[in-house]
Design a protein around this motif. Structure first.
Motif, PDB file in Angstrom:
ATOM      1  N   LEU A   1      38.982 -23.846  -7.664  1.00  0.00           N
ATOM      2  CA  LEU A   1      38.388 -24.935  -8.432  1.00  0.00           C
ATOM      3  C   LEU A   1      37.694 -25.860  -7.441  1.00  0.00           C
ATOM      4  O   LEU A   1      38.258 -26.190  -6.401  1.00  0.00           O
ATOM      5  CB  LEU A   1      39.449 -25.730  -9.195  1.00  0.00           C
ATOM      6  CG  LEU A   1      40.108 -25.109 -10.412  1.00  0.00           C
ATOM      7  CD1 LEU A   1      41.077 -26.108 -11.021  1.00  0.00           C
ATOM      8  CD2 LEU A   1      39.084 -24.685 -11.444  1.00  0.00           C
ATOM      9  N   ILE A   2      36.481 -26.284  -7.773  1.00  0.00           N
ATOM     10  CA  ILE A   2      35.708 -27.144  -6.865  1.00  0.00           C
ATOM     11  C   ILE A   2      35.119 -28.294  -7.666  1.00  0.00           C
ATOM     12  O   ILE A   2      34.620 -28.094  -8.781  1.00  0.00           O
ATOM     13  CB  ILE A   2      34.561 -26.356  -6.192  1.00  0.00           C
ATOM     14  CG1 ILE A   2      35.103 -25.110  -5.484  1.00  0.00           C
ATOM     15  CG2 ILE A   2      33.804 -27.239  -5.209  1.00  0.00           C
ATOM     16  CD1 ILE A   2      34.011 -24.163  -5.008  1.00  0.00           C
TER      17      ILE A   2
ATOM     18  N   LYS B   1      31.193 -32.680 -11.566  1.00  0.00           N
ATOM     19  CA  LYS B   1      31.544 -31.515 -12.373  1.00  0.00           C
ATOM     20  C   LYS B   1      32.706 -30.767 -11.745  1.00  0.00           C
ATOM     21  O   LYS B   1      32.944 -30.862 -10.542  1.00  0.00           O
ATOM     22  CB  LYS B   1      30.349 -30.557 -12.482  1.00  0.00           C
ATOM     23  CG  LYS B   1      29.051 -31.184 -12.965  1.00  0.00           C
ATOM     24  CD  LYS B   1      27.923 -30.173 -12.911  1.00  0.00           C
ATOM     25  CE  LYS B   1      26.606 -30.784 -13.366  1.00  0.00           C
ATOM     26  NZ  LYS B   1      25.486 -29.807 -13.311  1.00  0.00           N
ATOM     27  N   ILE B   2      33.406 -30.004 -12.568  1.00  0.00           N
ATOM     28  CA  ILE B   2      34.447 -29.096 -12.084  1.00  0.00           C
ATOM     29  C   ILE B   2      34.007 -27.675 -12.380  1.00  0.00           C
ATOM     30  O   ILE B   2      33.699 -27.337 -13.528  1.00  0.00           O
ATOM     31  CB  ILE B   2      35.798 -29.372 -12.759  1.00  0.00           C
ATOM     32  CG1 ILE B   2      36.264 -30.798 -12.464  1.00  0.00           C
ATOM     33  CG2 ILE B   2      36.848 -28.367 -12.270  1.00  0.00           C
ATOM     34  CD1 ILE B   2      37.525 -31.194 -13.207  1.00  0.00           C
ATOM     35  N   ILE B   3      33.940 -26.846 -11.343  1.00  0.00           N
ATOM     36  CA  ILE B   3      33.567 -25.445 -11.529  1.00  0.00           C
ATOM     37  C   ILE B   3      34.685 -24.545 -11.033  1.00  0.00           C
ATOM     38  O   ILE B   3      35.536 -24.954 -10.239  1.00  0.00           O
ATOM     39  CB  ILE B   3      32.259 -25.084 -10.798  1.00  0.00           C
ATOM     40  CG1 ILE B   3      32.454 -25.164  -9.270  1.00  0.00           C
ATOM     41  CG2 ILE B   3      31.117 -25.959 -11.254  1.00  0.00           C
ATOM     42  CD1 ILE B   3      31.324 -24.526  -8.486  1.00  0.00           C
ATOM     43  N   ARG B   4      34.680 -23.322 -11.531  1.00  0.00           N
ATOM     44  CA  ARG B   4      35.581 -22.280 -11.040  1.00  0.00           C
ATOM     45  C   ARG B   4      34.739 -21.255 -10.303  1.00  0.00           C
ATOM     46  O   ARG B   4      33.716 -20.790 -10.808  1.00  0.00           O
ATOM     47  CB  ARG B   4      36.325 -21.628 -12.207  1.00  0.00           C
ATOM     48  CG  ARG B   4      37.191 -20.449 -11.787  1.00  0.00           C
ATOM     49  CD  ARG B   4      38.046 -19.962 -12.935  1.00  0.00           C
ATOM     50  NE  ARG B   4      38.786 -18.756 -12.550  1.00  0.00           N
ATOM     51  CZ  ARG B   4      39.861 -18.308 -13.183  1.00  0.00           C
ATOM     52  NH1 ARG B   4      40.319 -18.969 -14.251  1.00  0.00           N
ATOM     53  NH2 ARG B   4      40.484 -17.223 -12.793  1.00  0.00           N
TER      54      ARG B   4
ATOM     55  N   THR C   1      33.206 -12.132  -6.492  1.00  0.00           N
ATOM     56  CA  THR C   1      31.879 -11.871  -7.062  1.00  0.00           C
ATOM     57  C   THR C   1      30.886 -13.001  -6.811  1.00  0.00           C
ATOM     58  O   THR C   1      29.685 -12.813  -6.976  1.00  0.00           O
ATOM     59  CB  THR C   1      31.991 -11.644  -8.580  1.00  0.00           C
ATOM     60  OG1 THR C   1      32.428 -12.865  -9.213  1.00  0.00           O
ATOM     61  CG2 THR C   1      32.984 -10.538  -8.889  1.00  0.00           C
ATOM     62  N   GLY C   2      31.384 -14.181  -6.449  1.00  0.00           N
ATOM     63  CA  GLY C   2      30.505 -15.339  -6.281  1.00  0.00           C
ATOM     64  C   GLY C   2      30.132 -16.001  -7.590  1.00  0.00           C
ATOM     65  O   GLY C   2      29.343 -16.952  -7.611  1.00  0.00           O
ATOM     66  N   ARG C   3      30.698 -15.543  -8.689  1.00  0.00           N
ATOM     67  CA  ARG C   3      30.361 -16.108  -9.998  1.00  0.00           C
ATOM     68  C   ARG C   3      30.920 -17.522 -10.148  1.00  0.00           C
ATOM     69  O   ARG C   3      32.056 -17.801  -9.795  1.00  0.00           O
ATOM     70  CB  ARG C   3      30.916 -15.227 -11.106  1.00  0.00           C
ATOM     71  CG  ARG C   3      30.611 -15.731 -12.510  1.00  0.00           C
ATOM     72  CD  ARG C   3      31.270 -14.855 -13.564  1.00  0.00           C
ATOM     73  NE  ARG C   3      31.041 -15.376 -14.911  1.00  0.00           N
ATOM     74  CZ  ARG C   3      31.600 -14.873 -16.008  1.00  0.00           C
ATOM     75  NH1 ARG C   3      32.389 -13.830 -15.916  1.00  0.00           N
ATOM     76  NH2 ARG C   3      31.342 -15.414 -17.181  1.00  0.00           N
ATOM     77  N   GLN C   4      30.088 -18.412 -10.677  1.00  0.00           N
ATOM     78  CA  GLN C   4      30.484 -19.795 -10.911  1.00  0.00           C
ATOM     79  C   GLN C   4      30.588 -20.047 -12.420  1.00  0.00           C
ATOM     80  O   GLN C   4      29.711 -19.640 -13.169  1.00  0.00           O
ATOM     81  CB  GLN C   4      29.470 -20.756 -10.314  1.00  0.00           C
ATOM     82  CG  GLN C   4      29.161 -20.523  -8.856  1.00  0.00           C
ATOM     83  CD  GLN C   4      27.941 -21.288  -8.416  1.00  0.00           C
ATOM     84  OE1 GLN C   4      27.716 -22.420  -8.843  1.00  0.00           O
ATOM     85  NE2 GLN C   4      27.139 -20.686  -7.558  1.00  0.00           N
TER      86      GLN C   4
END
Length: 362
Positions: free
Chosen positions: A51-52, A70-73, A78-81
């Motif tokens: 989580l970033i 924002k909070i992203i996973r 895979t590098g998928r966000q």
């Protein structure tokens, strides 16, 4: 008072004392959250998802951005966000539950609304508000269970920092509540500024405490680090303001499973830098068992670090930038060699800070 045949029996007091000790031990054990948020020390977690928090480059105001965070996973394979906070104008302070299935975080629906504590699934689903909208609420943590003698079982708790304004003065306090936000109660009452919160493996809370009233001539005085039980008892000092550190606050502190507290030690402090949550510094740490005698600066690289996160023995994930004009990116850091490793993730428009590991227990 217990009597036998009209006379006091001292053995009965010893029996009652034994029962009291057993109950006390049971309460402490059930209150502890096991390994805490970092998990067992010997677990290899270098490939787990993250989580970033993505924070806009614009200057923050007193640690409470108005919009844009924002909070992203991030799937590291895979590098998928995946954006998890699309329902909010701003989101920050994510923390993952002990079973790895839920996320607590602070967020705002609109620019005019207050910061509130929310919970969602690890995939961003089923968001629900936890704290009410009477105060701003930040920096949540999952805590242990609160147990009273007439309870059938411990009640799982959360804790967070509450901020309210009275007579034009911000007032900070730690709140403890049930997991659904009910029975919220203030467990700190001193006139201090509190900006960070974490939890020990025994269930006690760690927080920073800087006196703000009465106002002192030196507004850059180091905050002390304090510890308290989740019921508000036993406020005790953990690391005093002057304990082996340079002038300035210990930022982005994180309790780790290797028995150390990692934090950022600013090298050069000004009032404006201390008010800016994005100002960085060098990596430092103390041992949890002997914090007064174990301070050491870890990094000696040019540039600024932010948001250290322990992943396994000898390894950290850190936010790093070469100078104050750059955006923070995510890197591995080797504690033994003191070298910064390959870049994990970088955004062209946002700072990457406050990273958390996602580990789902089987």
């Amino acid at each position: 008072m217990i009597r036998t045949s009209g006379k006091e029996n001292p053995m009965n007091y010893l029996k009652l004392f034994d029962i009291y000790v057993l109950i006390t031990i049971a309460v402490v054990t059930m209150s502890g959250p096991g390994y805490g948020h970092n998990g067992p020390e010997n677990l290899d977690r270098t490939g787990e998802n993250l989580l970033i928090v993505l924070q806009p480059k614009a200057q923050l105001k007193t640690g409470m951005p108005n919009s844009g965070s924002k909070i992203i996973r991030l799937d590291r394979k895979t590098g998928r966000q995946t954006l998890l906070s699309s329902d909010f104008i701003a989101a920050r302070d994510p923390v993952i539950s002990f079973d790895g299935k839920k996320i607590l975080f602070a967020a705002k629906k609109t620019a005019e609304s207050r910061w509130r504590i929310w919970e969602m699934g690890i995939d961003g689903s089923t968001k629900r508000a936890i704290s009410d909208d009477r105060i701003d609420a930040l920096s949540p943590v999952y805590a242990g269970g609160l147990f009273h003698l007439d309870d059938k079982r411990p009640t799982p708790q959360i804790a967070y920092i509450g901020i309210e304004s009275r007579h034009g003065i911000q007032q900070f306090a730690i709140y403890s509540a049930d997991r659904d936000g009910k029975n919220a109660r203030k467990i700190s009452h001193a006139p201090v500024r509190i900006t960070q919160l974490d939890i020990f493996s025994n269930g006690r809370l760690l927080y920073d405490s800087q006196v703000i009233y009465p106002k002192k001539a030196d507004s850059r005085q180091n905050p002390a680090l304090m510890a308290v039980n989740i019921d508000g008892t036993d406020h005790m000092g953990f690391l005093p303001p002057s304990a082996g550190v340079k002038r300035g606050e210990r930022k982005s502190f994180k309790i780790a499973a290797d028995g150390r507290l990692y934090f950022i030690q600013p090298e050069e402090i000004t009032d404006s830098k201390q008010a800016d949550p994005l100002s960085g510094g060098q990596l430092a740490s103390v041992r949890l068992s002997r914090p007064l005698q174990s301070y050491r600066q870890i990094s000696k690289l040019a540039g600024q670090f932010h948001s250290p996160l322990f992943i396994n023995p000898g390894k950290l994930i850190v936010s790093y930038r070469k100078n104050s004009d750059e955006l923070y990116g995510l890197y591995n850091y080797d504690l033994k060699s003191g070298k910064i490793g390959p870049e994990i993730y970088r955004s062209a428009q946002y700072h990457c800070i406050d990273t958390q590991l996602i580990h789902v227990q089987q």
